[in-house]
Design a protein around this motif. Structure first.
Motif, PDB file in Angstrom:
ATOM      1  N   GLY A   1      -1.860  11.526   3.811  1.00  0.00           N
ATOM      2  CA  GLY A   1      -1.808  10.309   3.270  1.00  0.00           C
ATOM      3  C   GLY A   1      -2.717   8.834   3.381  1.00  0.00           C
ATOM      4  N   PHE A   2      -3.705   9.552   4.467  1.00  0.00           N
ATOM      5  CA  PHE A   2      -4.670   8.696   5.442  1.00  0.00           C
ATOM      6  C   PHE A   2      -5.819   9.352   4.530  1.00  0.00           C
ATOM      7  N   ALA A   3      -5.872  10.809   4.662  1.00  0.00           N
ATOM      8  CA  ALA A   3      -7.142  11.356   3.255  1.00  0.00           C
ATOM      9  C   ALA A   3      -7.281  10.754   2.217  1.00  0.00           C
ATOM     10  N   ARG A   4      -6.833  10.021   0.575  1.00  0.00           N
ATOM     11  CA  ARG A   4      -6.651   9.606   0.033  1.00  0.00           C
ATOM     12  C   ARG A   4      -7.023   8.875   0.498  1.00  0.00           C
ATOM     13  N   ARG A   5      -6.743   7.781   1.307  1.00  0.00           N
ATOM     14  CA  ARG A   5      -7.385   6.417   1.400  1.00  0.00           C
ATOM     15  C   ARG A   5      -9.348   6.897   2.726  1.00  0.00           C
TER      16      ARG A   5
ATOM     17  N   GLN B   1       5.582   7.381   6.908  1.00  0.00           N
ATOM     18  CA  GLN B   1       4.911   7.161   5.728  1.00  0.00           C
ATOM     19  C   GLN B   1       3.174   7.773   5.993  1.00  0.00           C
ATOM     20  N   ALA B   2       3.192   7.813   7.857  1.00  0.00           N
ATOM     21  CA  ALA B   2       1.679   8.373   8.445  1.00  0.00           C
ATOM     22  C   ALA B   2       1.635  10.062   8.234  1.00  0.00           C
TER      23      ALA B   2
ATOM     24  N   ASP C   1       0.861  -1.080   0.265  1.00  0.00           N
ATOM     25  CA  ASP C   1       0.173  -0.019   0.034  1.00  0.00           C
ATOM     26  C   ASP C   1       0.880   1.323  -0.130  1.00  0.00           C
ATOM     27  N   ALA C   2       0.035   2.895  -0.221  1.00  0.00           N
ATOM     28  CA  ALA C   2       1.141   3.374  -0.500  1.00  0.00           C
ATOM     29  C   ALA C   2       1.272   4.213   0.569  1.00  0.00           C
ATOM     30  N   LEU C   3       1.261   3.601   2.169  1.00  0.00           N
ATOM     31  CA  LEU C   3       0.863   3.678   3.441  1.00  0.00           C
ATOM     32  C   LEU C   3       2.213   3.520   3.455  1.00  0.00           C
ATOM     33  N   TRP C   4       2.642   2.001   3.118  1.00  0.00           N
ATOM     34  CA  TRP C   4       3.366   1.447   3.814  1.00  0.00           C
ATOM     35  C   TRP C   4       2.800   1.264   4.451  1.00  0.00           C
TER      36      TRP C   4
ATOM     37  N   LEU D   1       4.267  11.264  -0.877  1.00  0.00           N
ATOM     38  CA  LEU D   1       3.834  11.186  -2.091  1.00  0.00           C
ATOM     39  C   LEU D   1       3.903   9.812  -2.838  1.00  0.00           C
ATOM     40  N   ALA D   2       5.173   8.675  -2.014  1.00  0.00           N
ATOM     41  CA  ALA D   2       5.286   7.668  -2.314  1.00  0.00           C
ATOM     42  C   ALA D   2       5.817   7.347  -3.322  1.00  0.00           C
ATOM     43  N   ASP D   3       6.384   7.451  -3.847  1.00  0.00           N
ATOM     44  CA  ASP D   3       6.393   7.618  -5.154  1.00  0.00           C
ATOM     45  C   ASP D   3       8.260   7.316  -5.217  1.00  0.00           C
TER      46      ASP D   3
END
Length: 190
Positions: free
Chosen positions: A76-80, A71-72, A35-38, A122-124
Motif C-alpha cells: 500500500g505504501f509502495a503505491r504512494r 491498512q498499512a 485516502d486508500a491508506l485510510w 486493496l482498499a475496495d
C-alpha cells in the motif's frame, strides 16, 4: 514504557476497556481519511494526530490501544512511492505512537498492533468479503513480513482484525506463529 504485567495477566483480573475506532477520533480531530491508506496515511503525514487520538482514548479510560497499522502494508505504501525500508519504519512507528500516548499514565496501558486482512490493502471493501482468489500459502506470505515488522516493534499483542473467512484466519495464524507476541483474532461476519 511497557506495562509490568502481560495483557493476559491483566485480563485474568477482569475486562479491560479497548479504545474506540481510531478513524472516528481522527475524523473528530479534523483529519481527512479519504485516502486508500485510510488512517495509515497519517503515519507519514500526521503522526502527531495519531498520537493525539490515542491519548484521547487513554484519557477516556482505554487500557488497550490498537495501532494505526490496520491498512498499512508495504504494498500500500509502495503505491504512494514509499520504499520497503521506509514502509517498515512507518509500521513500527504505529506501535511507537501508541506507546508514546500511554507514557505518564498511572494505569497500565497495552498496545495491540493491528493487522488487517489482505482486502484492507486493496482498499475496495473486500476485507469484509474475503475470497480474494489467493491460497492460504499466498495469504500467509503476504502477511508474514508485516507481522514480523510489527512484532519487532514490541507491541503487547497482535490484533488480527476483521478477518473475513477461515482461510485468511489460518494464513494469519500461520504467519504469526513463532513471532514471540501473543495474538487475538477477530472475525467479520456479513
Amino acid at each position: 514504557m511497557r506495562p509490568v504485567r502481560t495483557l493476559a495477566e491483566a485480563l485474568g483480573d477482569g475486562a479491560l476497556v479497548l479504545d474506540g475506532g481510531l478513524s472516528n477520533q481522527l475524523e473528530a480531530q479534523g483529519c481527512d481519511l479519504s485516502d486508500a491508506l485510510w488512517s495509515a496515511r497519517l503515519l507519514a503525514d500526521g503522526p502527531e494526530q495519531i498520537e493525539a487520538a490515542h491519548a484521547a482514548y487513554v484519557r477516556a479510560g482505554a487500557r488497550v490501544l490498537i495501532t494505526s497499522s490496520y491498512q498499512a502494508t508495504v504494498e500500500g505504501f509502495a503505491r504512494r512511492g514509499v520504499g520497503r525500508a521506509a514502509a517498515e519504519r512507518l509500521l513500527a512507528r504505529s506501535v511507537e505512537l501508541a506507546r508514546a500516548a500511554a507514557r505518564g499514565v498511572r494505569e497500565e496501558v497495552w498496545v495491540a498492533a493491528s493487522v488487517g486482512p489482505y482486502g484492507a490493502m486493496l482498499a475496495d471493501g473486500s476485507e469484509y468479503r474475503g475470497r480474494y482468489g489467493l491460497s492460504v500459502r499466498e495469504l500467509e506470505a503476504f502477511h508474514r513480513p508485516r507481522i514480523e515488522v510489527l512484532a519487532a516493534a514490541e507491541p503487547d499483542v497482535l490484533a488480527l482484525e476483521t478477518v473475513p473467512d477461515a482461510e485468511e484466519a489460518e494464513a494469519l495464524l500461520r504467519a504469526a506463529e513463532g513471532c514471540g507476541v501473543p495474538v487475538w483474532l477477530s472475525y467479520t461476519c456479513l
